[in-house]
Design a protein around this motif. Structure first.
Motif, PDB file in Angstrom:
ATOM      1  N   ILE A 266       0.841  -1.199   0.000  1.00 23.24           N
ATOM      2  CA  ILE A 266       0.000   0.000   0.000  1.00 23.24           C
ATOM      3  C   ILE A 266       0.876   1.250   0.000  1.00 23.24           C
ATOM      4  CG2 ILE A 266      -1.767   1.290   1.239  1.00 23.24           C
ATOM      5  CD1 ILE A 266      -2.754  -1.335   0.005  1.00 23.24           C
ATOM      6  N   GLU A 267       0.589   2.163  -0.931  1.00 22.10           N
ATOM      7  CA  GLU A 267       1.343   3.411  -1.049  1.00 22.10           C
ATOM      8  C   GLU A 267       0.398   4.585  -0.813  1.00 22.10           C
ATOM      9  OE1 GLU A 267       3.918   3.597  -4.567  1.00 22.10           O
ATOM     10  OE2 GLU A 267       3.289   1.534  -4.997  1.00 22.10           O
ATOM     11  N   ALA A 268       0.720   5.414   0.154  1.00 22.47           N
ATOM     12  CA  ALA A 268      -0.122   6.566   0.490  1.00 22.47           C
ATOM     13  C   ALA A 268      -0.330   7.451  -0.734  1.00 22.47           C
ATOM     14  CB  ALA A 268       0.524   7.371   1.617  1.00 22.47           C
ATOM     15  N   GLY A 269      -1.582   7.820  -0.969  1.00 22.40           N
ATOM     16  CA  GLY A 269      -1.908   8.685  -2.091  1.00 22.40           C
ATOM     17  C   GLY A 269      -2.095   7.956  -3.408  1.00 22.40           C
ATOM     18  N   PHE A 270      -1.752   6.665  -3.443  1.00 20.62           N
ATOM     19  CA  PHE A 270      -1.891   5.896  -4.683  1.00 20.62           C
ATOM     20  C   PHE A 270      -2.795   4.684  -4.503  1.00 20.62           C
ATOM     21  CE2 PHE A 270      -0.238   2.322  -7.320  1.00 20.62           C
ATOM     22  CZ  PHE A 270      -0.686   2.782  -8.553  1.00 20.62           C
ATOM     23  N   SER A 271      -2.602   3.931  -3.445  1.00 19.02           N
ATOM     24  CA  SER A 271      -3.404   2.727  -3.226  1.00 19.02           C
ATOM     25  C   SER A 271      -3.867   2.666  -1.781  1.00 19.02           C
ATOM     26  CB  SER A 271      -2.591   1.474  -3.578  1.00 19.02           C
ATOM     27  OG  SER A 271      -1.386   1.430  -2.837  1.00 19.02           O
ATOM     28  N   GLU A 286      -8.267  -0.001  -3.876  1.00 12.82           N
ATOM     29  CA  GLU A 286      -8.558   1.227  -4.620  1.00 12.82           C
ATOM     30  C   GLU A 286      -7.257   1.897  -5.041  1.00 12.82           C
ATOM     31  OE1 GLU A 286     -11.520   4.462  -3.261  1.00 12.82           O
ATOM     32  OE2 GLU A 286      -9.534   5.306  -2.825  1.00 12.82           O
ATOM     33  N   LEU A 287      -7.175   2.255  -6.322  1.00 12.60           N
ATOM     34  CA  LEU A 287      -6.036   3.004  -6.845  1.00 12.60           C
ATOM     35  C   LEU A 287      -6.499   4.397  -7.240  1.00 12.60           C
ATOM     36  CD1 LEU A 287      -4.394   0.364  -9.243  1.00 12.60           C
ATOM     37  CD2 LEU A 287      -4.013   0.684  -6.785  1.00 12.60           C
ATOM     38  N   THR A 288      -5.677   5.398  -6.984  1.00 15.60           N
ATOM     39  CA  THR A 288      -5.963   6.767  -7.402  1.00 15.60           C
ATOM     40  C   THR A 288      -5.018   7.138  -8.532  1.00 15.60           C
ATOM     41  OG1 THR A 288      -6.681   7.400  -5.176  1.00 15.60           O
ATOM     42  CG2 THR A 288      -6.093   9.181  -6.681  1.00 15.60           C
ATOM     43  N   LEU A 289      -5.598   7.418  -9.703  1.00 15.72           N
ATOM     44  CA  LEU A 289      -4.799   7.789 -10.873  1.00 15.72           C
ATOM     45  C   LEU A 289      -5.037   9.261 -11.190  1.00 15.72           C
ATOM     46  CD1 LEU A 289      -5.465   4.739 -13.260  1.00 15.72           C
ATOM     47  CD2 LEU A 289      -3.919   4.903 -11.299  1.00 15.72           C
ATOM     48  N   ARG A 290      -3.960  10.041 -11.191  1.00 17.27           N
ATOM     49  CA  ARG A 290      -4.060  11.472 -11.500  1.00 17.27           C
ATOM     50  C   ARG A 290      -3.344  11.839 -12.796  1.00 17.27           C
ATOM     51  NH1 ARG A 290      -6.005  14.070  -6.958  1.00 17.27           N
ATOM     52  NH2 ARG A 290      -5.865  12.875  -5.013  1.00 17.27           N
ATOM     53  N   ASN A 291      -2.463  10.959 -13.259  1.00 20.99           N
ATOM     54  CA  ASN A 291      -1.697  11.255 -14.469  1.00 20.99           C
ATOM     55  C   ASN A 291      -1.208   9.952 -15.092  1.00 20.99           C
ATOM     56  OD1 ASN A 291       0.718  10.511 -12.959  1.00 20.99           O
ATOM     57  ND2 ASN A 291       0.523  12.527 -11.973  1.00 20.99           N
ATOM     58  N   GLN A 292      -0.522  10.084 -16.215  1.00 24.91           N
ATOM     59  CA  GLN A 292      -0.047   8.908 -16.941  1.00 24.91           C
ATOM     60  C   GLN A 292       1.001   8.127 -16.144  1.00 24.91           C
ATOM     61  OE1 GLN A 292      -1.311   7.769 -19.763  1.00 24.91           O
ATOM     62  NE2 GLN A 292      -2.706   9.491 -20.095  1.00 24.91           N
ATOM     63  N   ASN A 293       1.753   8.817 -15.298  1.00 22.05           N
ATOM     64  CA  ASN A 293       2.735   8.116 -14.463  1.00 22.05           C
ATOM     65  C   ASN A 293       2.039   7.177 -13.481  1.00 22.05           C
ATOM     66  OD1 ASN A 293       4.943   9.344 -15.676  1.00 22.05           O
ATOM     67  ND2 ASN A 293       4.985  11.056 -14.221  1.00 22.05           N
ATOM     68  N   ASP A 294       0.916   7.639 -12.916  1.00 20.50           N
ATOM     69  CA  ASP A 294       0.146   6.773 -12.015  1.00 20.50           C
ATOM     70  C   ASP A 294      -0.386   5.558 -12.763  1.00 20.50           C
ATOM     71  OD1 ASP A 294       0.525   8.392  -9.799  1.00 20.50           O
ATOM     72  OD2 ASP A 294      -1.343   9.506 -10.092  1.00 20.50           O
ATOM     73  N   LEU A 295      -0.827   5.772 -14.002  1.00 20.32           N
ATOM     74  CA  LEU A 295      -1.327   4.651 -14.800  1.00 20.32           C
ATOM     75  C   LEU A 295      -0.216   3.635 -15.040  1.00 20.32           C
ATOM     76  CD1 LEU A 295      -3.369   3.148 -16.521  1.00 20.32           C
ATOM     77  CD2 LEU A 295      -2.852   4.710 -18.414  1.00 20.32           C
ATOM     78  N   ALA A 296       0.978   4.113 -15.340  1.00 18.42           N
ATOM     79  CA  ALA A 296       2.105   3.203 -15.567  1.00 18.42           C
ATOM     80  C   ALA A 296       2.382   2.365 -14.319  1.00 18.42           C
ATOM     81  CB  ALA A 296       3.346   4.006 -15.965  1.00 18.42           C
ATOM     82  N   ARG A 297       2.271   2.979 -13.145  1.00 19.92           N
ATOM     83  CA  ARG A 297       2.471   2.239 -11.894  1.00 19.92           C
ATOM     84  C   ARG A 297       1.362   1.212 -11.672  1.00 19.92           C
ATOM     85  NH1 ARG A 297       2.429   6.888  -7.623  1.00 19.92           N
ATOM     86  NH2 ARG A 297       2.812   5.205  -6.129  1.00 19.92           N
ATOM     87  N   ALA A 298       0.173   1.529 -12.183  1.00 20.00           N
ATOM     88  CA  ALA A 298      -0.989   0.671 -11.940  1.00 20.00           C
ATOM     89  C   ALA A 298      -1.064  -0.528 -12.879  1.00 20.00           C
ATOM     90  CB  ALA A 298      -2.272   1.495 -12.073  1.00 20.00           C
ATOM     91  N   LEU A 299      -0.390  -0.474 -14.019  1.00 14.71           N
ATOM     92  CA  LEU A 299      -0.553  -1.512 -15.041  1.00 14.71           C
ATOM     93  C   LEU A 299      -0.349  -2.936 -14.520  1.00 14.71           C
ATOM     94  CD1 LEU A 299       1.019   0.111 -18.245  1.00 14.71           C
ATOM     95  CD2 LEU A 299      -1.369   0.092 -17.482  1.00 14.71           C
ATOM     96  N   PRO A 300       0.693  -3.211 -13.740  1.00 10.94           N
ATOM     97  CA  PRO A 300       0.855  -4.591 -13.244  1.00 10.94           C
ATOM     98  C   PRO A 300      -0.319  -5.051 -12.377  1.00 10.94           C
ATOM     99  CG  PRO A 300       2.889  -3.345 -12.981  1.00 10.94           C
ATOM    100  CD  PRO A 300       1.834  -2.358 -13.349  1.00 10.94           C
ATOM    101  N   LEU A 301      -0.906  -4.133 -11.617  1.00 10.46           N
ATOM    102  CA  LEU A 301      -2.041  -4.491 -10.768  1.00 10.46           C
ATOM    103  C   LEU A 301      -3.305  -4.697 -11.599  1.00 10.46           C
ATOM    104  CD1 LEU A 301      -1.396  -2.044  -7.787  1.00 10.46           C
ATOM    105  CD2 LEU A 301      -1.051  -4.529  -7.815  1.00 10.46           C
ATOM    106  N   LEU A 302      -3.483  -3.894 -12.644  1.00 13.09           N
ATOM    107  CA  LEU A 302      -4.633  -4.077 -13.529  1.00 13.09           C
ATOM    108  C   LEU A 302      -4.564  -5.449 -14.200  1.00 13.09           C
ATOM    109  CD1 LEU A 302      -4.850  -0.592 -15.326  1.00 13.09           C
ATOM    110  CD2 LEU A 302      -5.946  -1.315 -13.204  1.00 13.09           C
ATOM    111  N   GLU A 303      -3.390  -5.790 -14.688  1.00 18.33           N
ATOM    112  CA  GLU A 303      -3.229  -7.090 -15.349  1.00 18.33           C
ATOM    113  C   GLU A 303      -3.410  -8.238 -14.363  1.00 18.33           C
ATOM    114  OE1 GLU A 303      -0.090  -9.497 -18.239  1.00 18.33           O
ATOM    115  OE2 GLU A 303       0.453  -7.548 -17.393  1.00 18.33           O
ATOM    116  N   ARG A 304      -2.907  -8.060 -13.166  1.00 15.72           N
ATOM    117  CA  ARG A 304      -3.050  -9.114 -12.158  1.00 15.72           C
ATOM    118  C   ARG A 304      -4.518  -9.341 -11.803  1.00 15.72           C
ATOM    119  NH1 ARG A 304      -1.052  -8.626  -5.923  1.00 15.72           N
ATOM    120  NH2 ARG A 304      -2.354 -10.333  -5.161  1.00 15.72           N
ATOM    121  N   SER A 305      -5.282  -8.259 -11.670  1.00 15.91           N
ATOM    122  CA  SER A 305      -6.706  -8.400 -11.359  1.00 15.91           C
ATOM    123  C   SER A 305      -7.432  -9.121 -12.490  1.00 15.91           C
ATOM    124  CB  SER A 305      -7.332  -7.026 -11.110  1.00 15.91           C
ATOM    125  OG  SER A 305      -8.662  -7.154 -10.662  1.00 15.91           O
ATOM    126  N   TYR A 306      -7.059  -8.815 -13.721  1.00 14.23           N
ATOM    127  CA  TYR A 306      -7.646  -9.518 -14.876  1.00 14.23           C
ATOM    128  C   TYR A 306      -7.337 -11.012 -14.797  1.00 14.23           C
ATOM    129  CZ  TYR A 306      -7.936 -11.257 -19.681  1.00 14.23           C
ATOM    130  OH  TYR A 306      -8.206 -12.017 -20.794  1.00 14.23           O
TER     131      TYR A 306
END
Length: 309
Positions: A266-271, A286-306
């Motif tokens: 868990i990362e404060a401000g992100f997850s 819950e993930l908080t995405l504010r920019n493309q950098n946040d999306l890049a950090r989230a990609l492994p978790l999105l794929e894992r959930s899939y």
């Protein structure tokens, strides 16, 4: 029967497990109903539900999915049985008897759940040993939420469910009256003073809208079986069950994932862990995405959930 093959690996050898259909339809129905939420993300409501003297039928299974949408499930053992037409007949009956279904939900799950039913997402799931190419073509011509699910039993302890084809419309209730084009989904209506997800996204900053488009594109590209469903308060991305939900705001996206927060750093401000916090959508992370950098950090978790759902 489909060409799906399953092998048991034992040391240096691989042994194919023979697949089969259920010997009787009732066995398949009982199995699905006993674990409906685990298999399909649907809460079980009723079995062999009678449609009255006029329609003179029995719906195999009735349920309510994780997005509060009514679900009809029809089962058939063989591909030559007319499960789709039968299911569509019952789907029309359900949309004409909403009060009866709402009362059933109220008795089973309470007033709050009954009042939150989303009729726009009413679905028909057809589960069969296999489907013909004509079945798959036919459902594409029908303005209803219809999903064809192929099953296969392996031994006594393995069940395969494979989403063969799915059609999604914006508002199944409007489609019943012939008011909706499949390619032009209807706009969900807000609950009370809450804005719909579509309204939130329309009023978001341009950068946030671009971020949503990039996130949605990535989720849809994870597999041919991914469906995007626009609901009142969030957008759901699902296979047989939701694996991600997006709640748009003016300057950010909240992405709900079906992952165990205890397995994620868990990362404060992100997850954050939302198991004990009320939120829109489904999922405990819950993930908080504010920019493309946040999306890049989230990609492994999105794929894992899939992959895990």
């Amino acid at each position: 029967m489909s060409d799906v093959q399953l092998f048991r690996l034992a040391g240096a050898s691989a042994v194919e497990l023979p697949g089969r259909a259920a010997t009787v339809e009732k066995h398949l129905q009982t199995l699905i109903e006993s674990q409906m939420q685990a298999f399909l993300g649907v809460r079980f409501l009723a079995s062999e539900y009678a449609t009255g003297k006029t329609h003179r039928g029995r719906i195999d299974s009735l349920g309510l999915d994780e997005n509060a949408c009514p679900v009809i499930i029809e089962y058939k053992r063989h591909s030559n049985e007319n499960v789709i037409n039968q299911g569509l007949f019952y789907l029309d009956w359900l949309l004409d008897h909403r009060a009866e279904f709402q009362l059933l939900v109220m008795q089973k799950f309470g007033n709050e759940t009954a009042n939150a039913i989303d009729w726009a997402g009413t679905r028909l799931l057809c589960i069969a040993a296999d489907f013909t190419r004509y079945d798959e073509h036919a459902v594409q011509q029908i303005p209803r939420n219809v999903e064809l699910i192929r099953y296969k039993l392996f031994g006594d302890d393995l069940l395969l469910l494979d989403l063969v084809n799915a059609v999604s419309v914006g508002d199944a209730a409007a489609a019943k009256a012939g008011e909706v084009n499949v390619a032009a989904p209807a706009k969900p209506k807000a609950l009370g003073k809450d804005k719909t997800a579509e309204e939130q996204l329309a009023q978001a900053h341009p950068e946030t809208r671009k971020l949503y488009e990039a996130t949605a594109s990535y989720l849809l590209a994870l597999g041919d079986d991914v469906q995007e469903k626009q609901l009142k308060q969030y957008m759901a991305f699902r296979r047989l069950k939701n694996f991600a939900c997006i709640v748009p705001y003016k300057d950010k996206l909240l992405v709900m994932l079906k992952l165990d927060p205890d397995t994620v750093a868990i990362e404060a401000g992100f997850s954050r862990d939302v198991r004990n916090i009320g939120s829109w959508g489904t999922g405990d992370l819950e993930l908080t995405l504010r920019n493309q950098n946040d999306l890049a950090r989230a990609l492994p978790l999105l794929e894992r959930s899939y992959n895990e759902n």
